[in-house]
Design an enzyme around this catalytic site. Structure first.
Site, PDB file in Angstrom:
ATOM      1  N   LYS A  21       0.741  -1.135  -0.082  1.00  0.00           N
ATOM      2  CA  LYS A  21      -0.032   0.003  -0.127  1.00  0.00           C
ATOM      3  C   LYS A  21       0.900   1.247   0.012  1.00  0.00           C
ATOM      4  O   LYS A  21       1.894   1.407   0.688  1.00  0.00           O
ATOM      5  CB  LYS A  21      -0.971  -0.040   1.289  1.00  0.00           C
ATOM      6  CG  LYS A  21      -2.093   0.930   1.041  1.00  0.00           C
ATOM      7  CD  LYS A  21      -3.009   0.427   0.142  1.00  0.00           C
ATOM      8  CE  LYS A  21      -4.515   0.367   0.854  1.00  0.00           C
ATOM      9  NZ  LYS A  21      -5.197  -0.639  -0.110  1.00  0.00           N
ATOM     10  N   THR A  66      -3.670  -5.634   0.828  1.00  0.00           N
ATOM     11  CA  THR A  66      -2.711  -4.409   1.071  1.00  0.00           C
ATOM     12  C   THR A  66      -3.405  -3.563   1.935  1.00  0.00           C
ATOM     13  O   THR A  66      -3.015  -2.726   2.642  1.00  0.00           O
ATOM     14  CB  THR A  66      -2.867  -3.577  -0.237  1.00  0.00           C
ATOM     15  OG1 THR A  66      -3.926  -3.251  -0.811  1.00  0.00           O
ATOM     16  CG2 THR A  66      -1.900  -4.386  -1.283  1.00  0.00           C
ATOM     17  N   ASP A  67      -4.878  -3.679   2.128  1.00  0.00           N
ATOM     18  CA  ASP A  67      -5.614  -3.299   3.180  1.00  0.00           C
ATOM     19  C   ASP A  67      -5.421  -3.624   4.424  1.00  0.00           C
ATOM     20  O   ASP A  67      -5.277  -2.752   5.516  1.00  0.00           O
ATOM     21  CB  ASP A  67      -7.267  -3.709   3.096  1.00  0.00           C
ATOM     22  CG  ASP A  67      -8.119  -2.618   3.709  1.00  0.00           C
ATOM     23  OD1 ASP A  67      -8.002  -1.257   3.346  1.00  0.00           O
ATOM     24  OD2 ASP A  67      -8.871  -3.254   4.742  1.00  0.00           O
ATOM     25  N   PHE A 173      33.496  29.982 -10.099  1.00  0.00           N
ATOM     26  CA  PHE A 173      33.844  28.858 -10.905  1.00  0.00           C
ATOM     27  C   PHE A 173      34.984  29.388 -11.897  1.00  0.00           C
ATOM     28  O   PHE A 173      34.324  30.085 -12.843  1.00  0.00           O
ATOM     29  CB  PHE A 173      32.453  28.487 -11.426  1.00  0.00           C
ATOM     30  CG  PHE A 173      32.574  27.203 -12.197  1.00  0.00           C
ATOM     31  CD1 PHE A 173      33.159  25.969 -11.879  1.00  0.00           C
ATOM     32  CD2 PHE A 173      32.340  27.174 -13.683  1.00  0.00           C
ATOM     33  CE1 PHE A 173      33.113  24.909 -12.637  1.00  0.00           C
ATOM     34  CE2 PHE A 173      32.275  26.075 -14.552  1.00  0.00           C
ATOM     35  CZ  PHE A 173      32.718  24.766 -13.890  1.00  0.00           C
ATOM     36  N   ARG A 190      29.773  34.794  -7.770  1.00  0.00           N
ATOM     37  CA  ARG A 190      28.491  34.516  -8.397  1.00  0.00           C
ATOM     38  C   ARG A 190      27.503  33.966  -7.478  1.00  0.00           C
ATOM     39  O   ARG A 190      27.789  33.600  -6.271  1.00  0.00           O
ATOM     40  CB  ARG A 190      28.762  33.287  -9.320  1.00  0.00           C
ATOM     41  CG  ARG A 190      29.136  31.921  -8.796  1.00  0.00           C
ATOM     42  CD  ARG A 190      29.150  30.526  -9.632  1.00  0.00           C
ATOM     43  NE  ARG A 190      29.488  29.540  -9.177  1.00  0.00           N
ATOM     44  CZ  ARG A 190      29.385  28.294  -9.433  1.00  0.00           C
ATOM     45  NH1 ARG A 190      29.134  28.113 -10.665  1.00  0.00           N
ATOM     46  NH2 ARG A 190      29.784  27.099  -8.819  1.00  0.00           N
ATOM     47  N   VAL A 238      30.252  23.437  -7.245  1.00  0.00           N
ATOM     48  CA  VAL A 238      29.377  22.738  -6.758  1.00  0.00           C
ATOM     49  C   VAL A 238      29.923  21.391  -6.304  1.00  0.00           C
ATOM     50  O   VAL A 238      29.888  20.807  -5.102  1.00  0.00           O
ATOM     51  CB  VAL A 238      28.152  22.509  -7.715  1.00  0.00           C
ATOM     52  CG1 VAL A 238      27.025  21.600  -7.037  1.00  0.00           C
ATOM     53  CG2 VAL A 238      27.745  23.962  -8.031  1.00  0.00           C
ATOM     54  N   GLN A 239      30.702  20.651  -7.241  1.00  0.00           N
ATOM     55  CA  GLN A 239      31.197  19.348  -7.009  1.00  0.00           C
ATOM     56  C   GLN A 239      32.165  19.426  -5.513  1.00  0.00           C
ATOM     57  O   GLN A 239      32.134  18.407  -4.847  1.00  0.00           O
ATOM     58  CB  GLN A 239      32.497  19.268  -7.984  1.00  0.00           C
ATOM     59  CG  GLN A 239      31.919  18.736  -9.567  1.00  0.00           C
ATOM     60  CD  GLN A 239      31.504  20.000 -10.372  1.00  0.00           C
ATOM     61  OE1 GLN A 239      31.115  21.092  -9.983  1.00  0.00           O
ATOM     62  NE2 GLN A 239      31.508  19.641 -11.583  1.00  0.00           N
ATOM     63  N   ASN A 265      22.789  22.730 -10.184  1.00  0.00           N
ATOM     64  CA  ASN A 265      22.948  24.089  -9.966  1.00  0.00           C
ATOM     65  C   ASN A 265      22.022  25.216 -10.733  1.00  0.00           C
ATOM     66  O   ASN A 265      21.816  25.238 -11.686  1.00  0.00           O
ATOM     67  CB  ASN A 265      24.210  24.183 -10.819  1.00  0.00           C
ATOM     68  CG  ASN A 265      25.173  25.344 -10.776  1.00  0.00           C
ATOM     69  OD1 ASN A 265      24.685  26.366  -9.914  1.00  0.00           O
ATOM     70  ND2 ASN A 265      26.330  25.701 -11.310  1.00  0.00           N
ATOM     71  N   HIS A 267      20.830  28.006 -11.551  1.00  0.00           N
ATOM     72  CA  HIS A 267      21.508  29.484 -12.205  1.00  0.00           C
ATOM     73  C   HIS A 267      20.911  30.581 -11.954  1.00  0.00           C
ATOM     74  O   HIS A 267      19.543  30.750 -12.194  1.00  0.00           O
ATOM     75  CB  HIS A 267      21.982  29.496 -13.803  1.00  0.00           C
ATOM     76  CG  HIS A 267      22.660  27.966 -14.050  1.00  0.00           C
ATOM     77  ND1 HIS A 267      24.025  27.936 -13.758  1.00  0.00           N
ATOM     78  CD2 HIS A 267      22.170  27.018 -14.810  1.00  0.00           C
ATOM     79  CE1 HIS A 267      24.282  26.529 -14.141  1.00  0.00           C
ATOM     80  NE2 HIS A 267      23.353  26.118 -14.744  1.00  0.00           N
TER      81      HIS A 267
HETATM   82  O1  URC Z   1      30.335  24.427  -9.772  1.00  0.00           O
HETATM   83  C1  URC Z   1      30.104  24.346 -11.207  1.00  0.00           C
HETATM   84  N1  URC Z   1      30.385  22.857 -11.537  1.00  0.00           N
HETATM   85  C2  URC Z   1      30.139  22.982 -13.026  1.00  0.00           C
HETATM   86  O2  URC Z   1      30.600  21.852 -13.484  1.00  0.00           O
HETATM   87  C3  URC Z   1      29.597  23.792 -13.822  1.00  0.00           C
HETATM   88  N2  URC Z   1      29.391  24.090 -15.106  1.00  0.00           N
HETATM   89  C4  URC Z   1      28.757  25.219 -15.263  1.00  0.00           C
HETATM   90  O3  URC Z   1      28.644  25.592 -16.624  1.00  0.00           O
HETATM   91  N3  URC Z   1      28.822  25.914 -14.097  1.00  0.00           N
HETATM   92  C5  URC Z   1      29.249  25.186 -13.402  1.00  0.00           C
HETATM   93  N4  URC Z   1      29.543  25.268 -12.041  1.00  0.00           N
END
Ligand code: URC
Length: 312
Positions: A21, A66-67, A173, A190, A238-239, A265, A267
């Site tokens: 359920k 399931t009930d 970045f 940014r 970000v990675q 990300n 934007h």
């Molecule tokens: O932190 C980021 N990682 C990326 O891989 C990436 N690629 C991108 O266009 N902007 C960013 N920013």
């Protein structure tokens, strides 16, 4: 007729089954005098049986309706309470496996609906309401618990979903591949905004404090994103921010084996004022400025970190 559509009986094998359920909604109120505590959950149950006769020959004699599965959720919540989504899932798995010998596997998925006590007053003298709450859906807490009959302990995965964050400084970045396809300039300053989904798997051991662990992981994510309250923390990508958050979570919660996270990300591009010739508006990010939130496309950054097996 073409050979491939002739009415011959195909040789088939049932490759997987489960039934249960979904969307079982429950609110449990625990009362300590006038002070009430609430837990609201949406539960899904899935069972796999040791026979396939229900599918293959229409014999329902092994089916736990399931009930009935739904009723078990309410009965166990009433009898034993809901300590955490993970503990309640383990309780449900245990019940299905011990009550029904022909159940081979149980999967319980839970999302918690989050409420905070209503409070009034200044930060230093905050007063909390005894029995009134405000819905705080700023993220979702979720769990998936899977218990196979012959395993000593289930696999417990906890998660946080839809955690949307944004910072206006300490994100850059730069120095990425510079070839004929690149149009993005180096960005030294940014906006960094993302909607985090994170899941982590625990070691198969009893007596884990799931509430505390969940809070620690959430803290690691927010702290590695935002940093010090005054100065922040630099993010070169970000990675890297994703990696540092996962690494700290593994360092601080030894019971976690593996953690994975997606950080889209989202934007926000600086609005281009350079085309307005007569207005004398600065087109840089210095000082007050205006950004254009971009719905799509967004980058999607994913990373999974495993704890290395101990050398002992
Ligand atoms: O932190 C980021 N990682 C990326 O891989 C990436 N690629 C991108 O266009 N902007 C960013 N920013």
């Amino acid at each position: 007729m073409n050979d491939s559509v002739k009415g011959t009986k195909p040789d088939v094998t049932l490759a997987g089954t489960s039934y249960g359920k979904s969307g079982v909604r429950i609110l449990r109120v625990a009362k300590d005098g006038n002070v009430h505590y609430i837990k609201e959950l949406e539960v899904s149950t899935k069972l796999t049986l040791d026979t396939e006769k229900d599918y293959i020959s229409g014999d329902n004699s092994d089916i736990i309706a399931t009930d009935s599965q739904k009723n078990i959720v309410y009965i166990l919540a009433k009898k034993f309470g809901i300590k955490s989504p993970e503990d309640f899932s383990i309780l449900l798995c245990n019940h299905f496996l011990s009550k029904y010998n022909h159940v081979m596997k149980v999967v319980i998925e839970i999302e918690e609906i989050l409420w905070n006590r209503i409070s009034y007053g200044e930060a230093s003298s905050q007063m909390y309401h005894n029995h009134a709450f405000v819905h705080t859906p700023i993220y979702i807490r979720n769990t998936t618990v899977t218990w196979n009959r012959h395993e000593y302990f289930p696999t417990v995965i906890s998660g946080i979903k839809n955690l949307r964050v944004l910072k206006t400084a300490q994100s850059s970045f730069v120095n990425f591949v510079d070839d004929e396809y690149r149009t993005l300039p180096d960005q030294k300053d940014r906006i960094f905004s993302t909607i985090i989904d994170c899941d982590w798997e625990y070691m198969k051991i009893p007596d884990i404090d799931y509430d505390k662990s969940w809070e620690v992981v959430k803290h690691c994510i927010l702290k590695n994103f935002a940093g010090d309250l005054v100065c922040g923390t630099p993010s070169p990508s970000v990675q890297h921010t994703l990696y540092t958050a996962e690494k700290e979570a593994l360092e601080r919660v030894p019971a976690i084996n593996t953690i994975e996270m997606t950080m889209p990300n989202k934007h926000y591009f600086a609005f281009d004022f350079s085309k307005f010739k007569g207005l004398e508006i600065e087109s840089t990010n210095d000082g007050d400025t205006v950004f254009l939130p971009l719905d799509k496309p967004s980058g999607v950054i994913y990373g999974k970190l495993n704890r290395k097996p101990s050398k002992l």
